[in-house]
Scaffold this active site. Structure first.
Site, PDB file in Angstrom:
ATOM      1  N   GLU A 167      -9.478   6.147   2.751  1.00 56.64           N
ATOM      2  CA  GLU A 167     -10.338   5.439   3.381  1.00 56.64           C
ATOM      3  C   GLU A 167      -9.391   3.893   4.117  1.00 56.64           C
ATOM      4  O   GLU A 167      -8.949   3.676   3.242  1.00 56.64           O
ATOM      5  CB  GLU A 167     -11.683   4.422   2.190  1.00 56.64           C
ATOM      6  CG  GLU A 167     -11.276   2.983   1.151  1.00 56.64           C
ATOM      7  CD  GLU A 167      -9.991   3.957   0.621  1.00 56.64           C
ATOM      8  OE1 GLU A 167     -10.426   5.615   0.190  1.00 56.64           O
ATOM      9  OE2 GLU A 167      -9.599   3.551   0.329  1.00 56.64           O
TER      10      GLU A 167
ATOM     11  N   SER B 227       1.784  -9.603  -1.145  1.00 59.24           N
ATOM     12  CA  SER B 227       1.654  -8.077  -0.764  1.00 59.24           C
ATOM     13  C   SER B 227       1.421  -7.562   0.601  1.00 59.24           C
ATOM     14  O   SER B 227       1.238  -6.458   0.387  1.00 59.24           O
ATOM     15  CB  SER B 227       0.104  -8.226  -1.377  1.00 59.24           C
ATOM     16  OG  SER B 227      -1.119  -9.285  -0.339  1.00 59.24           O
TER      17      SER B 227
ATOM     18  N   LYS C  41       0.661  -0.963   0.081  1.00 62.71           N
ATOM     19  CA  LYS C  41      -0.360  -0.135   0.145  1.00 62.71           C
ATOM     20  C   LYS C  41       0.885   1.032   0.195  1.00 62.71           C
ATOM     21  O   LYS C  41       0.225   2.039  -0.815  1.00 62.71           O
ATOM     22  CB  LYS C  41      -0.661  -0.049   1.297  1.00 62.71           C
ATOM     23  CG  LYS C  41      -1.709  -0.730   1.541  1.00 62.71           C
ATOM     24  CD  LYS C  41      -3.136  -1.559  -0.131  1.00 62.71           C
ATOM     25  CE  LYS C  41      -4.544  -1.761   0.012  1.00 62.71           C
ATOM     26  NZ  LYS C  41      -4.601  -2.204  -1.186  1.00 62.71           N
TER      27      LYS C  41
END
Lengths: 261, 403
Positions: B118, B385, B96
């Site tokens: 969010e 990830s 991210k």
């Protein structure tokens, strides 16, 4: 019919009043009666909100009414049925207001044919901006008056285009933000209104978002052809008795402010 | 269809990936979306911006992340060869941050002082709070009430980083509702606020911008595998919620037709239970949160309540580019259940000593399907990830002390 209605009112130097109601809220059974009473109390037009699970242009009040309507089992088909019943009793404009997904899911062709049968006059879809207009509102929609929204962030060029593509009226959003009652408006609201009202030439213009009281109407009546009130009415309905006494009184007062010149 | 594949150049000037994507948002946001697009298009060719981005990615985020040969995991299956792209080693523990860094630089150029985001699992919230701390900008993170409870560790981290975490109690109280609330905030405060969307979703230009910032994953993978094996992988595997880590590793390989791109969605309690997030696997098209894409919805077009053990995959939509990749058959999408994902956690942890995030564990779990069908010279890259530290509470609840 929408445009003619607003024009006739304006000809008397008065402003039009459009009331937003979430279809099937607070109750499904008494909803058609409620709409008729709202017209009697002074509404010139009514916007019927098609409930959606994810109403991202709406503040908490309309969100909650939308959730409640969905749990009351309201769908686009039932909104159309309600419209038919209302139209049998009152011959005043009804505009459907809803998000794109339930409308698309219903099927555009089916919606157009069913909405025509139900005598729907116009459509407002807040998540179809200019950029998506052509793909969505194909010329099959020609029998309906399509209202697009302008906002304080819209450029002059965009407002002109919105005016060009709208029919019936242009919905002027008072502030940046979602629907809902506001305690106070800044000076920029008036500036934006004046600017937008000057640019719009083809259509009538109605002002909405945050309009909740006769005072708001008095403040802005020189810069618009009419007013749209939603959250203040929905909020009142949520707290009202079974005869909607307080809500109908509020609508009477709002109408009074629109009609008193 | 084949023609579309040969000329893969999306989104088009209208922000569409084939028929998907677009800008289905209220008028208030349109000017901000154009401003964002114009600024981004200038910056992506601006050498100063790119070198600043590269420097932060390297010295702050820790890029390039390693491509690790998974020896014991490979031996476990006895076929093919498995490599792990180690986004779990990014600063803050997941891919991210790649996007958050890029977007905070964009926000600075746009002159915005207030950042909103969010978050589902909290990883994007943490990444955004992190870059806001680093660049001294005000940060507000919207998070569904359900996720606030199951990801309490990340909530604390965000607060520690100086962010304000706003609990969202509307709708299903998860990621989609946090996204609605972020859009509402943006509509209200658009003059001074930049919205850092965490995945390849939302209105154009977001799916493109987030993809571009995440594509560093695939670009590095290509280079690293070339060094190690002097060839392309045969398969790339990634989990898909909104789809940002998957697009990040897929995109640089889209034109390498020999590389199979496989996205794994969350099947929750199973397709038949109705409690899952297998959007591409069984969803249908619709308009949601600014985009036309595949959705989980009922027969009236109301968005479904979805479920996954992983808060990061718990989303009823998917990025529009994945919708296109599915339709043109350039990528394949499958799903694995909560239970299989938990097995995936154990598998990777016990063979490689790497605790993956619950999201990532879905991709790991699919190796059980994929590996038996591979040939010995096949090379499978799995995008790791994120790391699983944030999921310890959920893992304890579900696996207990059985292990």
């Amino acid at each position: 019919m929408i445009r003619e209605t607003i024009e006739k009112i304006n000809a008397k130097n008065q402003k039009a009043l459009s009331i937003y109601l979430t279809a099937g809220y607070p109750k499904v059974d008494s909803f058609v009666d409620l709409v008729c009473k709202v017209y009697d109390a002074g509404a010139d037009l009514i916007e019927l909100g098609i409930p959606f699970s994810d109403p991202l242009a709406d503040g908490p009040v309309i969100q909650k009414s939308s959730e409640a309507a969905l749990s009351n089992g309201v769908s686009l088909s039932s909104v159309l049925e309600m419209t038919s019943k209302i139209k049998e009793r009152v011959d005043k404009p009804i505009i459907l207001m809803g998000y794109a997904n339930p409308i698309m899911h219903y099927g555009i062709e089916k919606l157009i044919s069913d909405a025509k049968k139900a005598k729907v006059d116009g459509l407002i879809i807040p998540d179809i901006p200019l950029e998506e207009y052509e793909d969505f509102f194909t010329n099959k929609f020609k029998d309906f008056e399509i209202t697009l929204l302008t906002t304080p962030t819209s450029s002059q060029e965009r407002i002109r285009k919105i005016d060009e593509l709208s029919s019936g009226f242009v919905y002027c959003v008072s502030v940046t933000g979602t629907t809902g009652v506001r305690n106070k408006f800044g000076n920029e609201v008036k500036q934006n209104l004046e600017r937008t009202y000057n640019i719009i030439s083809k259509n009538k213009m109605m002002l909405g978002f945050g309009i909740s009281s006769p005072e708001n109407i008095k403040d802005y009546r020189d810069y618009t052809d009419g007013f749209i009130v939603g959250s203040a009415v929905i909020k009142s309905l949520g707290e009202d008795d079974e005869k909607f006494t307080r809500t109908l009184k509020l609508i009477g007062e709002l109408s009074g402010a629109c009609k008193n010149n | 269809m084949n023609e579309q594949k040969a000329k893969y150049n999306f989104p088009n000037e209208k922000g569409k990936f084939g028929v998907y994507g677009g800008k289905f948002v209220p008028e208030t946001l349109m000017t901000a979306l154009y401003e964002l697009e114009t600024t981004y298009k200038e910056l992506r060719n601006d050498e100063n911006f790119l070198s600043e981005l590269r420097e932060i990615q390297k010295d702050y985020n820790g890029r390039p992340t390693p491509l690790t040969y998974a020896k014991r995991l490979t031996e476990h299956f006895g076929k093919g060869k498995i490599y792990l792209k180690r986004e779990d080693l990014c600063h803050t523990g997941a891919h991210k941050l790649n996007n958050a860094i890029g977007q905070i630089l964009l926000a600075k150029k746009l002159g915005k002082k207030r950042i909103i985001a969010e978050t589902g699992a909290g990883q994007h919230g943490v990444a955004t709070a992190t870059v806001c701390a680093k660049f001294g900008l005000k940060c507000i993170v919207y998070m569904g009430e359900v996720d606030v409870e199951r990801q309490s560790l990340n909530v604390f981290r965000m607060k520690l980083l100086g962010a304000e975490v706003r609990t969202v109690k509307s709708g299903s109280k998860t990621l989609k509702d946090a996204t609605n609330e972020s859009i509402r905030d943006w509509v209200t405060n658009v003059h001074d606020t930049h919205y850092i969307i965490g995945s390849v979703v939302g209105p154009h230009p977001y799916p493109m911008i987030v993809r571009d910032f995440q594509s560093v994953i695939g670009a590095e993978t290509k280079e690293q595998l070339h060094e190690k094996e002097n060839k392309l992988p045969t398969h790339i595997l990634a989990c898909v919620g909104g789809g940002s880590n998957a697009i990040g590793i897929f995109y640089p390989f889209v034109n390498n037709e020999s590389v199979k791109l496989i996205g794994i969605e969350a099947e929750g309690y199973g397709i038949d239970s109705g409690k899952h997030c297998a959007t591409l696997t069984i969803g249908s098209q619709g308009i949601f949160q600014g985009m036309y894409t595949y959705l989980l919805q009922d027969s009236n077009g109301q968005i479904s309540e979805v479920h996954s053990i992983s808060a990061g995959l718990d989303y009823p939509g998917v990025g529009p580019e994945h919708a296109l990749l599915k339709d043109i058959k350039r990528a394949e999408y499958y799903s694995v259940t909560d239970e299989e994902a938990l097995e995936g956690i154990k598998l990777l942890t016990q063979t490689e000593g790497i605790l993956p995030a619950l999201e990532t564990a879905h991709a790991i779990a699919y190796l059980n399907e994929l590996m038996p069908k591979t040939n010995n010279d096949d090379i499978v890259v799995v995008n790791i990830s994120g790391r699983g530290d944030k999921d310890i509470n959920t893992i304890i609840q579900n696996l207990g002390d059985k292990e």
